[in-house]
Motif scaffolding. Sequence first.
Motif, PDB file in Angstrom:
ATOM      1  N   VAL A  32      13.061   5.266  68.107  1.00  0.00           N
ATOM      2  CA  VAL A  32      11.774   4.237  68.298  1.00  0.00           C
ATOM      3  C   VAL A  32      12.000   3.156  69.262  1.00  0.00           C
ATOM      4  O   VAL A  32      11.185   2.889  70.106  1.00  0.00           O
ATOM      5  N   ILE A  33      12.952   2.527  68.732  1.00  0.00           N
ATOM      6  CA  ILE A  33      13.405   1.359  69.779  1.00  0.00           C
ATOM      7  C   ILE A  33      13.680   1.823  71.294  1.00  0.00           C
ATOM      8  O   ILE A  33      13.166   1.129  72.272  1.00  0.00           O
ATOM      9  N   LEU A  34      14.262   2.972  71.341  1.00  0.00           N
ATOM     10  CA  LEU A  34      14.720   3.325  72.594  1.00  0.00           C
ATOM     11  C   LEU A  34      13.564   3.780  73.521  1.00  0.00           C
ATOM     12  O   LEU A  34      13.300   3.404  74.552  1.00  0.00           O
ATOM     13  N   THR A  35      12.579   4.252  72.666  1.00  0.00           N
ATOM     14  CA  THR A  35      11.378   4.801  73.273  1.00  0.00           C
ATOM     15  C   THR A  35      10.439   3.673  73.638  1.00  0.00           C
ATOM     16  O   THR A  35       9.783   3.868  74.769  1.00  0.00           O
ATOM     17  N   LEU A  36      10.221   2.829  72.979  1.00  0.00           N
ATOM     18  CA  LEU A  36       9.514   1.720  73.242  1.00  0.00           C
ATOM     19  C   LEU A  36      10.129   0.885  74.413  1.00  0.00           C
ATOM     20  O   LEU A  36       9.167   0.344  75.104  1.00  0.00           O
ATOM     21  N   THR A  37      11.214   0.662  74.445  1.00  0.00           N
ATOM     22  CA  THR A  37      11.871  -0.280  75.405  1.00  0.00           C
ATOM     23  C   THR A  37      12.298   0.386  76.490  1.00  0.00           C
ATOM     24  O   THR A  37      12.947  -0.286  77.653  1.00  0.00           O
ATOM     25  N   ALA A  38      12.054   1.639  76.643  1.00  0.00           N
ATOM     26  CA  ALA A  38      12.515   2.429  77.887  1.00  0.00           C
ATOM     27  C   ALA A  38      11.533   1.893  79.057  1.00  0.00           C
ATOM     28  O   ALA A  38      10.593   1.274  78.975  1.00  0.00           O
ATOM     29  N   PRO A  39      12.139   1.946  80.229  1.00  0.00           N
ATOM     30  CA  PRO A  39      11.315   1.519  81.509  1.00  0.00           C
ATOM     31  C   PRO A  39       9.619   1.979  81.513  1.00  0.00           C
ATOM     32  O   PRO A  39       8.778   1.485  81.973  1.00  0.00           O
ATOM     33  N   ASP A  40       9.511   3.220  80.963  1.00  0.00           N
ATOM     34  CA  ASP A  40       8.181   3.794  80.711  1.00  0.00           C
ATOM     35  C   ASP A  40       7.561   3.648  79.404  1.00  0.00           C
ATOM     36  O   ASP A  40       6.464   4.350  79.144  1.00  0.00           O
ATOM     37  N   PHE A 104      16.265  12.598  69.118  1.00  0.00           N
ATOM     38  CA  PHE A 104      14.654  12.081  68.665  1.00  0.00           C
ATOM     39  C   PHE A 104      13.812  11.383  69.972  1.00  0.00           C
ATOM     40  O   PHE A 104      12.960  11.245  70.047  1.00  0.00           O
ATOM     41  N   GLU A 105      14.839  10.402  70.887  1.00  0.00           N
ATOM     42  CA  GLU A 105      14.329  10.015  71.707  1.00  0.00           C
ATOM     43  C   GLU A 105      13.783  10.604  72.588  1.00  0.00           C
ATOM     44  O   GLU A 105      12.524  10.562  73.503  1.00  0.00           O
ATOM     45  N   ASN A 106      14.647  11.797  73.030  1.00  0.00           N
ATOM     46  CA  ASN A 106      13.878  12.686  74.091  1.00  0.00           C
ATOM     47  C   ASN A 106      12.890  13.370  73.835  1.00  0.00           C
ATOM     48  O   ASN A 106      11.786  13.584  74.475  1.00  0.00           O
ATOM     49  N   ALA A 107      12.580  13.588  72.481  1.00  0.00           N
ATOM     50  CA  ALA A 107      11.512  14.288  71.963  1.00  0.00           C
ATOM     51  C   ALA A 107      10.333  13.394  71.848  1.00  0.00           C
ATOM     52  O   ALA A 107       9.156  13.964  72.487  1.00  0.00           O
ATOM     53  N   LEU A 108      10.369  12.023  71.649  1.00  0.00           N
ATOM     54  CA  LEU A 108       9.251  11.122  71.692  1.00  0.00           C
ATOM     55  C   LEU A 108       8.949  10.798  73.122  1.00  0.00           C
ATOM     56  O   LEU A 108       7.704  10.839  73.347  1.00  0.00           O
ATOM     57  N   ARG A 109      10.022  10.808  73.998  1.00  0.00           N
ATOM     58  CA  ARG A 109       9.613  10.452  75.214  1.00  0.00           C
ATOM     59  C   ARG A 109       8.949  11.790  76.229  1.00  0.00           C
ATOM     60  O   ARG A 109       8.645  11.446  77.398  1.00  0.00           O
ATOM     61  N   GLU A 110       9.047  12.814  75.551  1.00  0.00           N
ATOM     62  CA  GLU A 110       8.256  13.868  76.337  1.00  0.00           C
ATOM     63  C   GLU A 110       6.926  14.193  75.875  1.00  0.00           C
ATOM     64  O   GLU A 110       6.117  14.884  76.634  1.00  0.00           O
TER      65      GLU A 110
END
Length: 211
Positions: A32-40, A104-110
């Motif tokens: 979740v943290i990676l998804t939220l703080t990613a460039p997009d 999980f990060e890849n799944a959320l960012r899709e």
Amino acid sequence: MGAVIQKATYETLYMVGISSLIAIILGFIPAVILTLTAPDGLKPNRIVYGILDVIVNVFRSFPFVILMVIVIPLTRAIVGRAIGTTAALVPLTLYAVPFIARVFENALRETDAGVIEAARSFGATDMQIIRRVYFKESIPRLLNGIILLIINMVGASAMAGTLGGGGLGDMAIRYGYQMYNTMYMIVTSLILIVFVQLVQGIGNVLYKKLS
């Protein structure tokens, strides 16, 4: 032979089940943290994302056998000993957390960016977007990740058995290889194949229903 196989199968299910469950819980946090703080993401942050991304990649780079040896002091500190089925849970979990976190990060960012923007336009908060958009839209993909993790952990648990972790891997080495009993090797392989096929089959059925 039946008693040995039954005990080894139980130990493998114990290692895979407990380590996978802990990894899923712990791995969802960095995902979740990676998804939220990613460039997009909703809260882009290059520093936080960069540091966490490196940590996940570093831990994913260790082959499980090497990781199991490296964390022996930690295993002793937590469990009180370095060998045994319960002791194997420590390296198994440490091996699984970065793996499932990335999945999980890849799944959320899709998640469709249009759906996220639509939620924002309706005034949804970040937490609401995470729960009702990211998570809800990603459930089928998250399930696939969990199935992949469980299958991966079956192989890891077998390797743990070769280093004193018990389970089917230990049975195959001790009774099959060291005692030159090919039947134990065959039975071990068949049990692992059936288990993987069963998990994948259940996952496919659930994925179709959730999709």
